[in-house]
Design a protein around this motif. Structure first.
Motif, short mmCIF file in Angstrom:
data_model
loop_
_atom_site.label_atom_id
_atom_site.label_comp_id
_atom_site.label_asym_id
_atom_site.label_seq_id
_atom_site.Cartn_x
_atom_site.Cartn_y
_atom_site.Cartn_z
N ALA A 275 0.83 -1.21 0.00
CA ALA A 275 0.00 0.00 0.00
C ALA A 275 0.86 1.25 0.00
O ALA A 275 0.59 2.20 -0.73
N CYS A 276 1.94 1.26 0.82
CA CYS A 276 2.85 2.41 0.84
C CYS A 276 3.48 2.61 -0.52
O CYS A 276 3.53 3.73 -1.04
N THR B 245 0.99 3.92 -3.14
CA THR B 245 0.64 5.33 -2.92
C THR B 245 1.76 6.25 -3.36
O THR B 245 1.52 7.32 -3.91
N PHE C 269 -2.46 5.33 -6.41
CA PHE C 269 -3.35 4.60 -5.52
C PHE C 269 -4.53 5.49 -5.09
O PHE C 269 -5.61 4.98 -4.83
N ASP C 270 -4.29 6.81 -5.04
CA ASP C 270 -5.34 7.75 -4.62
C ASP C 270 -6.59 7.61 -5.49
O ASP C 270 -7.71 7.70 -5.00
N VAL D 215 -8.59 4.80 -4.31
CA VAL D 215 -9.17 5.07 -2.99
C VAL D 215 -10.41 5.95 -3.13
O VAL D 215 -11.42 5.73 -2.46
N THR E 54 -4.68 -1.50 4.68
CA THR E 54 -4.07 -0.67 3.64
C THR E 54 -4.41 0.80 3.82
O THR E 54 -3.62 1.66 3.46
N HIS F 262 -1.93 3.88 3.77
CA HIS F 262 -2.18 4.91 2.76
C HIS F 262 -2.28 6.29 3.38
O HIS F 262 -1.75 7.26 2.84
N GLN G 181 1.22 7.48 4.37
CA GLN G 181 2.05 7.79 3.21
C GLN G 181 1.57 9.06 2.52
O GLN G 181 2.37 9.90 2.12
N SER G 182 0.25 9.23 2.38
CA SER G 182 -0.22 10.39 1.63
C SER G 182 0.00 11.67 2.41
O SER G 182 0.30 12.71 1.81
N SER H 163 6.89 4.32 4.76
CA SER H 163 6.39 5.56 4.16
C SER H 163 7.45 6.64 4.21
O SER H 163 7.51 7.48 3.32
#
Lengths: 145, 116
Positions: free
Chosen positions: A67-68, A71, A76-77, A80, A92, A96, A99-100, B105
């Protein structure tokens, strides 16, 4: 035109979100993720002779890292926004959100931007998880011993 | 058979989240927080362990398992060490999720150019 009539007109013309279609998509997405995780867990247990708890940790690790990665380097956005809860409710979504927020606030600098906004979205999960776990633990200890 | 069960359970939890999102003005942050608290509550009743026995991996993937794991490890800490054990043991089992998310991340955000 009066206010009430206008509101009625607005209600008529705004497109309703397709809830039925949405929820089928979400159910399939979440379900597929669960089934995928279970398949990998069974494979790890049967072919690599791992303990069940270790296999669970490995599957969670795979999901979080992927997931990281998605993104950061893929879009990946987009998924989502489309599948909403189907990707937010599984683990996830946690990865996410971290990370975002790291990517969004990187422009403000390493400390004041990225560092201080790292848990902007995931902080609520950790905070309420710990507080509620503490409260329930005290309740269980007091009432059930 | 557990594959089918985990498909159904994981999809069901996601469906609940989507229903809350669709029919109210709550944001995804609210939904995940609510589900974590619900997971901790189910853990207290002892219901979540039964679900994990039946369903397998499908019960560990949704965010509800986060609350359940927090509760289970803090209760284990209380049994082994008393009141201070709650604080000492709380994050033991969820540490995998939190730390891997933080470290990866951070690593993945280094090569990315900042967005406007």
């Amino acid at each position: 035109m009066e206010k009430k009539e206008y509101q009625k007109l607005v209600k008529k013309t705004t497109p309703k979100p397709d809830k039925m279609n949405n929820s089928i998509k979400v159910f399939l997405c979440g379900g597929l993720m669960g089934a995928f995780g279970e398949i990998i867990r069974l494979l790890l247990i049967n072919y690599f002779n791992l303990k069940s708890t270790d296999a669970v940790s490995i599957v969670l690790f795979i999901l979080i890292v992927s997931a990281c990665f998605l993104t950061a380097f893929c879009d990946f956005d987009k998924y989502v926004i489309k599948l909403k809860a189907g990707l937010i409710v599984p683990i996830t979504g946690f990865a996410h959100s971290i990370q975002s927020s790291a990517l969004d606030y990187k422009k403000d600098g390493m400390i004041t931007g990225l560092g201080s906004n790292f848990f902007k979205l995931a902080g609520s999960v950790i905070l309420y998880g710990i507080v509620s776990a503490f409260i329930f633990c005290v309740i269980k200890v007091v009432f059930y011993g | 058979m557990t594959i089918l069960y985990s498909f159904l359970f994981c999809g069901f939890v996601c469906l609940i989240g989507q229903m809350i999102l669709d029919n109210s003005k709550l944001t995804p942050g609210h939904v995940t927080s609510i589900l974590v608290v619900v997971g901790a509550f189910l853990g207290m009743i002892g219901f979540y362990d039964k679900i994990i026995d039946i369903v397998g991996m499908g019960a560990s993937i949704p965010i509800t398992s986060f609350g359940n794991t927090l509760f289970a490890s803090s209760y284990k800490g209380f049994q082994s060490m008393g009141f201070l054990g709650i604080f000492k043991n709380m994050l033991c089992d969820v540490s995998l999720g939190i730390c891997s998310a933080i470290i990866f991340s951070f690593i993945f955000s280094i090569p990315n150019k900042p967005k406007d």
